[in-house]
Design a protein around this motif. Structure first.
Motif, PDB file in Angstrom:
ATOM      1  N   LYS A   6     -35.619  74.529 105.143  1.00 56.22           N
ATOM      2  CA  LYS A   6     -36.106  73.252 105.659  1.00 56.22           C
ATOM      3  C   LYS A   6     -37.253  73.509 106.622  1.00 56.22           C
ATOM      4  CE  LYS A   6     -34.499  69.120 108.163  1.00 56.22           C
ATOM      5  NZ  LYS A   6     -33.364  68.523 108.907  1.00 56.22           N
ATOM      6  N   PHE A   7     -38.354  72.795 106.404  1.00 56.09           N
ATOM      7  CA  PHE A   7     -39.524  72.913 107.265  1.00 56.09           C
ATOM      8  C   PHE A   7     -39.788  71.557 107.916  1.00 56.09           C
ATOM      9  CE2 PHE A   7     -44.295  72.476 107.450  1.00 56.09           C
ATOM     10  CZ  PHE A   7     -44.469  73.290 108.568  1.00 56.09           C
ATOM     11  N   ASP A   8     -39.690  71.505 109.233  1.00 53.64           N
ATOM     12  CA  ASP A   8     -39.890  70.261 109.985  1.00 53.64           C
ATOM     13  C   ASP A   8     -41.334  70.145 110.445  1.00 53.64           C
ATOM     14  OD1 ASP A   8     -37.091  69.204 110.178  1.00 53.64           O
ATOM     15  OD2 ASP A   8     -36.769  71.122 111.168  1.00 53.64           O
ATOM     16  N   LEU A   9     -41.866  68.927 110.402  1.00 53.92           N
ATOM     17  CA  LEU A   9     -43.227  68.707 110.873  1.00 53.92           C
ATOM     18  C   LEU A   9     -43.430  67.238 111.219  1.00 53.92           C
ATOM     19  CD1 LEU A   9     -45.759  68.548 107.895  1.00 53.92           C
ATOM     20  CD2 LEU A   9     -43.302  68.475 107.553  1.00 53.92           C
ATOM     21  N   GLU A  10     -44.359  66.986 112.128  1.00 55.13           N
ATOM     22  CA  GLU A  10     -44.812  65.621 112.404  1.00 55.13           C
ATOM     23  C   GLU A  10     -45.942  65.336 111.424  1.00 55.13           C
ATOM     24  OE1 GLU A  10     -43.805  63.183 114.715  1.00 55.13           O
ATOM     25  OE2 GLU A  10     -42.053  64.505 114.807  1.00 55.13           O
ATOM     26  N   LEU A  11     -45.744  64.340 110.576  1.00 54.58           N
ATOM     27  CA  LEU A  11     -46.672  64.122 109.466  1.00 54.58           C
ATOM     28  C   LEU A  11     -47.365  62.768 109.581  1.00 54.58           C
ATOM     29  CD1 LEU A  11     -47.786  65.189 106.758  1.00 54.58           C
ATOM     30  CD2 LEU A  11     -45.834  64.078 105.635  1.00 54.58           C
ATOM     31  N   PRO A  12     -48.653  62.747 109.957  1.00 54.74           N
ATOM     32  CA  PRO A  12     -49.403  61.484 109.927  1.00 54.74           C
ATOM     33  C   PRO A  12     -49.596  61.055 108.473  1.00 54.74           C
ATOM     34  CG  PRO A  12     -50.505  63.154 111.273  1.00 54.74           C
ATOM     35  CD  PRO A  12     -49.458  63.862 110.469  1.00 54.74           C
ATOM     36  N   PHE A  22     -39.573  66.341 106.995  1.00 56.96           N
ATOM     37  CA  PHE A  22     -39.166  67.691 106.652  1.00 56.96           C
ATOM     38  C   PHE A  22     -39.372  67.908 105.164  1.00 56.96           C
ATOM     39  CE2 PHE A  22     -35.363  65.088 106.222  1.00 56.96           C
ATOM     40  CZ  PHE A  22     -34.804  65.509 105.022  1.00 56.96           C
ATOM     41  N   LEU A  23     -39.714  69.127 104.832  1.00 54.94           N
ATOM     42  CA  LEU A  23     -39.802  69.552 103.438  1.00 54.94           C
ATOM     43  C   LEU A  23     -38.650  70.501 103.157  1.00 54.94           C
ATOM     44  CD1 LEU A  23     -43.604  70.343 102.887  1.00 54.94           C
ATOM     45  CD2 LEU A  23     -42.353  68.260 102.284  1.00 54.94           C
ATOM     46  N   THR A  24     -37.961  70.258 102.060  1.00 56.59           N
ATOM     47  CA  THR A  24     -36.934  71.178 101.589  1.00 56.59           C
ATOM     48  C   THR A  24     -37.539  72.015 100.473  1.00 56.59           C
ATOM     49  OG1 THR A  24     -35.164  69.650 102.187  1.00 56.59           O
ATOM     50  CG2 THR A  24     -34.624  71.355 100.577  1.00 56.59           C
ATOM     51  N   TYR A  25     -37.299  73.321 100.533  1.00 57.49           N
ATOM     52  CA  TYR A  25     -37.906  74.206  99.546  1.00 57.49           C
ATOM     53  C   TYR A  25     -37.048  75.439  99.352  1.00 57.49           C
ATOM     54  CZ  TYR A  25     -39.463  77.143 103.494  1.00 57.49           C
ATOM     55  OH  TYR A  25     -39.503  77.943 104.608  1.00 57.49           O
ATOM     56  N   VAL A  70     -40.926  73.224  96.022  1.00 58.92           N
ATOM     57  CA  VAL A  70     -40.833  72.299  97.151  1.00 58.92           C
ATOM     58  C   VAL A  70     -40.519  70.888  96.686  1.00 58.92           C
ATOM     59  CG1 VAL A  70     -43.343  71.932  97.139  1.00 58.92           C
ATOM     60  CG2 VAL A  70     -42.038  71.475  99.227  1.00 58.92           C
ATOM     61  N   GLY A  71     -39.684  70.209  97.449  1.00 59.75           N
ATOM     62  CA  GLY A  71     -39.278  68.855  97.123  1.00 59.75           C
ATOM     63  C   GLY A  71     -40.334  67.820  97.465  1.00 59.75           C
ATOM     64  N   GLU A  77     -34.620  65.248  98.454  1.00 60.92           N
ATOM     65  CA  GLU A  77     -34.353  66.527  99.112  1.00 60.92           C
ATOM     66  C   GLU A  77     -35.253  66.737 100.331  1.00 60.92           C
ATOM     67  OE1 GLU A  77     -32.673  69.298  95.531  1.00 60.92           O
ATOM     68  OE2 GLU A  77     -34.794  68.761  95.413  1.00 60.92           O
ATOM     69  N   SER A  78     -36.539  66.474 100.214  1.00 58.53           N
ATOM     70  CA  SER A  78     -37.404  66.375 101.387  1.00 58.53           C
ATOM     71  C   SER A  78     -37.243  64.962 101.963  1.00 58.53           C
ATOM     72  CB  SER A  78     -38.850  66.648 100.983  1.00 58.53           C
ATOM     73  OG  SER A  78     -39.012  67.999 100.567  1.00 58.53           O
ATOM     74  N   SER A  79     -37.968  64.651 103.025  1.00 62.25           N
ATOM     75  CA  SER A  79     -37.819  63.343 103.676  1.00 62.25           C
ATOM     76  C   SER A  79     -37.876  62.207 102.667  1.00 62.25           C
ATOM     77  CB  SER A  79     -38.928  63.150 104.716  1.00 62.25           C
ATOM     78  OG  SER A  79     -38.689  63.919 105.867  1.00 62.25           O
ATOM     79  N   SER A  80     -36.880  61.342 102.706  1.00 66.33           N
ATOM     80  CA  SER A  80     -36.705  60.274 101.715  1.00 66.33           C
ATOM     81  C   SER A  80     -35.982  59.096 102.353  1.00 66.33           C
ATOM     82  CB  SER A  80     -35.871  60.786 100.525  1.00 66.33           C
ATOM     83  OG  SER A  80     -36.444  61.935  99.934  1.00 66.33           O
ATOM     84  N   PRO A  81     -36.048  57.935 101.721  1.00 65.64           N
ATOM     85  CA  PRO A  81     -35.276  56.796 102.233  1.00 65.64           C
ATOM     86  C   PRO A  81     -33.789  57.110 102.390  1.00 65.64           C
ATOM     87  CG  PRO A  81     -36.838  56.045 100.598  1.00 65.64           C
ATOM     88  CD  PRO A  81     -36.905  57.551 100.576  1.00 65.64           C
ATOM     89  N   SER A  82     -33.258  57.934 101.510  1.00 67.93           N
ATOM     90  CA  SER A  82     -31.816  58.201 101.506  1.00 67.93           C
ATOM     91  C   SER A  82     -31.357  59.187 102.557  1.00 67.93           C
ATOM     92  CB  SER A  82     -31.387  58.732 100.131  1.00 67.93           C
ATOM     93  OG  SER A  82     -32.028  59.977  99.862  1.00 67.93           O
ATOM     94  N   ASN A  83     -32.283  59.946 103.151  1.00 69.19           N
ATOM     95  CA  ASN A  83     -31.837  60.989 104.096  1.00 69.19           C
ATOM     96  C   ASN A  83     -32.571  60.982 105.429  1.00 69.19           C
ATOM     97  OD1 ASN A  83     -34.354  62.245 103.634  1.00 69.19           O
ATOM     98  ND2 ASN A  83     -33.520  63.627 102.079  1.00 69.19           N
ATOM     99  N   GLN A  84     -33.501  60.055 105.618  1.00 65.95           N
ATOM    100  CA  GLN A  84     -34.281  60.024 106.843  1.00 65.95           C
ATOM    101  C   GLN A  84     -33.519  59.252 107.923  1.00 65.95           C
ATOM    102  OE1 GLN A  84     -37.122  61.691 106.879  1.00 65.95           O
ATOM    103  NE2 GLN A  84     -37.816  61.224 108.947  1.00 65.95           N
TER     104      GLN A  84
END
Length: 329
Positions: A6-12, A22-25, A70-71, A77-84
């Motif tokens: 899991k890679f966390d980041l602030e994403l504009p 976050f990106l899951t990979y 990468v998701g 798996e990466s940031s999504s409506p279902s997991n954010q």
């Protein structure tokens, strides 16, 4: 199974919001080898993404390459409506587009210490991400392989997606996106409607379901489409569809697709499926002609769009052969 990271980041985001994303990979192979990125696609999860290319004896072997799978944002798996987490959960998840995905992926590559990709390979929405990566960051990738994909989502494709989206939105258990339980009625209908588009007339005529062990087309539809799609979150399905609909690299060149294609420095292997009903091979012919270094290789198959995702065993062998040619050192 390879470990997921899991890679966390602030994403504009392009829409104006900033997402604590976050990106899951997962990675395969030695980080000292040439790097190849493969993103997930619509209703594609990391575990099943282009496995026919990434086995030890395949074209993208972990013995030769450092593979990063990468998701997709919105893809569960990466940031999504279902997991954010709130306030961006569910229907409140902000719109994400291909530009957002590529910017996040470049940050991931920086995190991994990768200065340039040897290749970026993608199927369907993954192929569109390949085009975006090579357009947005032309000096960061040597080769791209869009499989059963396009540089621009056509109006025909856009309307097909609008149709399948409506099956979810009109579902009695969708509640305008505020559902508390999984949306089964809508996702089941979504799977059935989508299935016909993803396959082909020829698939039915040749009874190709028998190749994968089903006694009838109905048995295949129930298991591989209706049942499988009920495992997906409804808002995730809608979010990914919006990303797909807005795919168009010509947006970087005032709507001029030829200029966009000509800007790509990477060697490009364009691989449409002959029987794909919405990523049309005819469009891929024009795209290949507009590239500085483009090679067209049409997949001859009855498996429609999903031949690019590994559904056709014979096509899998042929696709590996074409990628091997591109990768010949």
């Amino acid at each position: 199974m390879a470990q997921y990271n899991k890679f966390d980041l602030e994403l504009p985001l392009k829409c104006g919001a900033t997402l604590p994303a976050f990106l899951t990979y997962k990675t395969l192979g030695d980080p000292s080898n040439p790097a190849v990125m493969i993103p997930t696609c619509y209703t594609g999860r990391i575990a099943g993404t282009m496995n026919y290319l990434t086995g030890e004896d395949n074209a993208v072997s972990p013995k030769k390459f450092f593979v990063i799978i990468v998701g997709l944002l919105g893809g569960s798996e990466s940031s999504s409506p279902s997991n954010q987490p709130a306030p961006f959960n569910g229907k409140n998840f902000p719109e994400t587009v291909y530009e957002d995905n590529i910017n996040a992926q470049v940050k991931l590559l920086e995190h991994l210490g990768i200065k340039k990709l040897y290749a970026y390979i993608g199927y369907s929405m993954g192929g569109q991400q390949a085009y975006y990566f090579a357009t947005m960051y032309p000096d960061l990738v040597q080769k791209i392989v869009p499989v059963a994909s396009s540089a621009k989502t056509s109006g025909f494709n856009w309307n097909f997606l609008e149709g399948v989206k409506s099956t979810v939105k009109a579902s009695s258990d969708f509640y305008t996106g505020d559902y508390k339980e999984p949306v089964i009625v809508g996702t089941k209908a979504f799977g059935r409607v989508y299935s016909n588009w993803a396959l082909s007339y020829e698939w039915f005529e040749t009874e190709a379901w028998k190749e994968v062990g089903f006694e009838s087309s109905e048995a295949y539809m129930l298991e591989d489409w209706e049942k499988r799609l009920t495992t997906w979150d409804a808002n995730d399905l809608l979010q990914m569809a919006v990303t797909w609909q807005k795919g168009d690299i010509s947006s970087f060149f005032d709507g001029d697709l030829n200029k966009a294609l000509a800007s790509i420095k990477a060697d490009v292997l364009v691989m449409p499926s002959r029987t794909d009903q919405y990523f049309r091979w005819e469009a891929s012919v024009k795209e290949a002609e507009g590239l500085k270094s483009g090679t067209l290789a049409i997949i001859e198959t009855v498996w429609g769009h999903i031949a690019g995702g590994g559904a056709d065993a014979k096509a899998n062998v042929w696709i590996n052969e074409q990628v091997n040619k591109l990768f010949s050192f």
